[in-house]
Design a protein around this motif. Structure first.
Motif, PDB file in Angstrom:
ATOM      1  N   SER A 130       1.056  -0.843  -0.229  1.00 49.30           N
ATOM      2  CA  SER A 130      -0.246  -0.010   0.268  1.00 49.30           C
ATOM      3  C   SER A 130       1.022   1.546   0.387  1.00 49.30           C
ATOM      4  O   SER A 130       0.993   1.738   1.434  1.00 49.30           O
ATOM      5  CB  SER A 130      -0.975   0.402   0.835  1.00 49.30           C
ATOM      6  OG  SER A 130      -1.951  -1.423   0.982  1.00 49.30           O
ATOM      7  N   MET A 160      -0.127   3.908  -1.140  1.00 48.22           N
ATOM      8  CA  MET A 160      -0.045   5.739  -0.370  1.00 48.22           C
ATOM      9  C   MET A 160       0.051   5.992   1.679  1.00 48.22           C
ATOM     10  O   MET A 160       0.123   6.724   1.168  1.00 48.22           O
ATOM     11  CB  MET A 160      -1.935   5.690   0.388  1.00 48.22           C
ATOM     12  CG  MET A 160      -2.014   5.183  -1.464  1.00 48.22           C
ATOM     13  SD  MET A 160      -3.760   5.166  -1.853  1.00 48.22           S
ATOM     14  CE  MET A 160      -4.308   3.029  -1.149  1.00 48.22           C
ATOM     15  N   LEU A 161       0.872   4.433   1.780  1.00 45.53           N
ATOM     16  CA  LEU A 161       1.364   4.554   3.517  1.00 45.53           C
ATOM     17  C   LEU A 161       2.541   5.831   3.473  1.00 45.53           C
ATOM     18  O   LEU A 161       2.949   6.125   4.337  1.00 45.53           O
ATOM     19  CB  LEU A 161       1.290   3.459   3.816  1.00 45.53           C
ATOM     20  CG  LEU A 161       0.394   2.509   4.744  1.00 45.53           C
ATOM     21  CD1 LEU A 161       0.848   1.107   5.310  1.00 45.53           C
ATOM     22  CD2 LEU A 161      -1.028   3.211   5.614  1.00 45.53           C
ATOM     23  N   ILE A 196      -2.122   9.144  -3.384  1.00 43.29           N
ATOM     24  CA  ILE A 196      -3.394   9.108  -2.735  1.00 43.29           C
ATOM     25  C   ILE A 196      -4.692   9.250  -3.072  1.00 43.29           C
ATOM     26  O   ILE A 196      -4.516   9.682  -3.628  1.00 43.29           O
ATOM     27  CB  ILE A 196      -3.306  10.285  -1.541  1.00 43.29           C
ATOM     28  CG1 ILE A 196      -1.814   9.909  -0.642  1.00 43.29           C
ATOM     29  CG2 ILE A 196      -4.003  10.406  -0.408  1.00 43.29           C
ATOM     30  CD1 ILE A 196      -1.371  11.034  -0.313  1.00 43.29           C
ATOM     31  N   LEU A 226      -6.551   5.555   1.268  1.00 45.70           N
ATOM     32  CA  LEU A 226      -5.445   6.105   2.499  1.00 45.70           C
ATOM     33  C   LEU A 226      -5.963   4.987   3.918  1.00 45.70           C
ATOM     34  O   LEU A 226      -6.046   4.311   4.672  1.00 45.70           O
ATOM     35  CB  LEU A 226      -4.882   7.347   2.653  1.00 45.70           C
ATOM     36  CG  LEU A 226      -4.173   7.225   3.503  1.00 45.70           C
ATOM     37  CD1 LEU A 226      -2.613   6.697   2.970  1.00 45.70           C
ATOM     38  CD2 LEU A 226      -3.743   8.716   3.208  1.00 45.70           C
TER      39      LEU A 226
END
Length: 641
Positions: free
Chosen positions: A550, A552-553, A558, A563
């Motif tokens: 992921s 987005m972390l 994003i 998220l």
């Protein structure tokens, strides 16, 4: 910032740092202060080219190393030997030689003469010896192996074979260009790292460490486990300004470890909490560990992107430590501290709250897109100005000199590690070893990303057993990260993966330098603190897998909804892994509950409705089982009464 007595337990150095007296102390202080002032000038007002700045940086760091670190345990601990003085002068000379002759070397089209080769050999020998003293024996041995590989590559089997390079070519590459010793690793050490270490030293002398301790005590002292949670919070706050795990232990540990022992924690656990919590300081923005600046240079991206990427992983790491400490506090029945034992939050903010202004200045400047060097320079000015707002925090001339001295001395081990790692980075670039290893990782993992990640994690942890965090990251990023990128992992995520596990090297036995430093304060056996510290950090071992799956972390591409979901599943996964590692939730887990908790943690890492659903179901099952068993035990206990 690391006290001599706290280094006694370190197994990575050949001996402890010297404590000077008399004229020698005056000279070393003068040299360190001059070194700091010179770096401020070079990084703020000078237009000097990078290789000359790196050369001056190396020269002064080598000179300080041979004075600060004795050759062996039998060497005098209060003054340098005659041989140390000779090495100190020689170390300064190999830096000044490049500074003074580089223009002439360029005019000769980088064609070396005999004197160039003599200084090249001298520089290599001095750097290897300095690294043995300041960093430990593992890194010099590893560097020698890489140099041998560069020379005798034709003797190696299969894909690792290459035609080999002449000694003249190796010496030229390593010392006379910016692709070896004076490459990106030393460049970052001479600029960003040194300036931010200096910034941290000034903050420390202004009383910021005390403010962080008081603030954390006021906020977290009443929580279950009391001082242990204070240690977690205070180390996280210190991490925002130091970027050094050992410095965090030295500053916060001297306060939190005795408190933990007072409320009932065993010395080994008290030291381990501080070691694990302080290690996270390397991950904590805005001033992360030296490796974060290396990452920005390797990837060719602004440091602000690395800083943003570090926010969620750092918070996840500290949440993982918080959970582990909380489970331990439940297990041994500890309670928080009493209100009359804690400082008043309003009073703390009123008296010392102004000390956070320099950190805010740094943040604002970085967010506005200004360079880390610019931010660090004005951060230093902000520390001096804001500390003068209160008499209790005002820096006098003595504290000013001490800050300059500590800054230079603290930078020594990082600088020497960066210099010796330059051999490895240079050889990897010369031989194409990184691509060879990348292809082999892909081959061994059968094209499976999870298996490749596991292999890189294991490699990083093994490297961490003998190397400091910065060196561990540089080697892993140079050799293993390309494999992950080839498999479709975002470059920032691949490098952050290496950075994160490089960071954990500070608590990986048997080296675990942070744990040994904490053991010295706790009065515990170093290896016991190291093992316990690694156990506490274990809940955080899952985090890099989260941000690979992921991105987005790491603030990449994003999508708000995704998220939030990734953060929630990440938090649940950490709780499950923490419970499995500590073998406790409401009461001790049985075997089935522990298996369910561990399995839930693994499944919650990978995004996807199926894996998240199964992971959440397993988590609910293990929690319900534990709650039901606890109720039964309570009823039995009530019946017996």
């Amino acid at each position: 910032m690391i006290k001599n007595k706290e280094k006694n337990k370190s197994k990575t150095n050949s001996s402890v740092e010297r404590k000077f007296y008399g004229k020698v102390a005056i000279y070393v202080t003068f040299l360190a202060v001059f070194t700091s002032l010179l770096h401020i000038w070079m990084n703020s007002m000078s237009l000097m080219i990078a290789i000359k700045r790196n050369a001056i940086h190396l020269g002064f760091m080598l000179s300080l190393t041979f004075l600060m670190y004795p050759a062996s345990k039998k060497s005098p601990k209060d003054k340098p030997s005659v041989f140390d003085w000779i090495l100190s002068i020689a170390g300064l000379s190999v830096g000044l030689y490049i500074f003074l002759t580089y223009d002439n070397l360029v005019e000769r089209s980088l064609i070396p003469n005999r004197l160039d080769y003599i200084f090249s050999v001298l520089a290599i020998i001095l750097i290897l010896e300095a690294a043995r003293r300041a960093v430990g024996i593992i890194l010099p041995i590893l560097s020698i192996c890489f140099i041998i590989y560069a020379k005798f590559g034709y003797l190696f089997p299969g894909m690792f074979a290459h035609r080999g390079f002449s000694w003249a070519r190796i010496l030229t590459r390593m010392y006379l260009t910016d692709e070896g010793i004076f490459g990106v690793t030393l460049m970052v050490s001479a600029s960003y790292v040194f300036m931010f270490i200096l910034f941290g030293s000034f903050l420390n002398k202004s009383g910021t460490a005390k403010f962080f301790n008081d603030f954390a005590l006021a906020l977290a002292g009443r929580l279950r486990g009391g001082p242990a949670q204070v240690a977690v919070m205070a180390s996280g706050l210190m991490g925002t300004i130091s970027g050094s795990a050992q410095a965090n232990v030295a500053t916060t540990g001297s306060f939190t470890i005795p408190l933990m022992k007072e409320v009932g924690y065993e010395p080994k656990f008290a030291g381990a909490v501080e070691a694990a919590a302080s290690t996270g300081g390397i991950l904590m923005p805005p001033i992360m560990g030296a490796a974060s600046f290396m990452m920005a240079s390797f990837l060719g991206i602004p440091y602000i992107k690395v800083m943003y990427a570090g926010i969620i992983p750092a918070l996840f790491y500290y949440f993982a430590i918080f959970i582990m400490v909380d489970f331990e506090a439940k297990k041994i029945g500890l309670r928080g501290m009493k209100a009359d034992e804690l400082p008043n939050l309003k009073s703390v903010l009123k008296k010392e709250g102004h000390l956070v202004i320099p950190i805010i200045v740094i943040l604002i400047l970085l967010i506005k897109g200004l360079t880390p060097l610019f931010a660090a320079f004005f951060g230093l000015i902000a520390v001096i100005l804001t500390s003068s707002l209160r008499k209790s925090t005002r820096m006098n001339l003595k504290k000013f000199i001490e800050a300059l001295e500590e800054g230079a001395k603290t930078a020594v081990s990082v600088a020497i590690a960066c210099a010796v790692v330059g051999f490895i980075v240079g050889v990897v670039a010369m031989t194409g070893l990184g691509q060879v290893v990348a292809l082999n990782i892909i081959k061994l993992s059968l094209g499976k990303l999870w298996l490749a990640l596991l292999l890189v994690m294991i490699a990083s942890i093994f490297l961490g057993m003998g190397l400091p965090a910065t060196a561990c990251y540089i080697i892993t990023a140079s050799i293993a990260a390309p494999a992950l990128i080839r498999m479709g992992v975002k470059p920032l995520a691949a490098h952050f993966f290496a950075f994160y596990y490089g960071t954990l090297s500070a608590v990986v036995p048997p080296v675990a330098l942070t744990s040994y430093t904490a053991a010295g304060i706790a009065g515990a056996k170093p290896i016991e603190v190291a093992v316990t510290g690694f156990k506490l950090a274990f809940a955080g071992i899952i985090i890099p897998f989260m941000f690979v799956y992921s991105p987005m972390l790491l603030m990449i591409d994003i999508s708000l909804g995704k998220l939030i979901l990734a953060i929630i599943t990440g938090i649940l996964g950490i709780i499950c892994l923490g419970s499995a590692a500590e073998n406790y939730f409401i009461l001790k887990l049985n075997i089935l509950e522990r298996v369910f908790a561990f399995s839930a943690a693994i499944l919650l890492v990978k995004p996807g409705s199926i894996t998240d659903g199964i992971g959440l179901l397993l988590m609910i099952i293990f929690i319900l089982c534990n709650v039901i068993r606890n109720k039964k035990y309570n009823k039995i206990a009530e019946g017996s009464n």
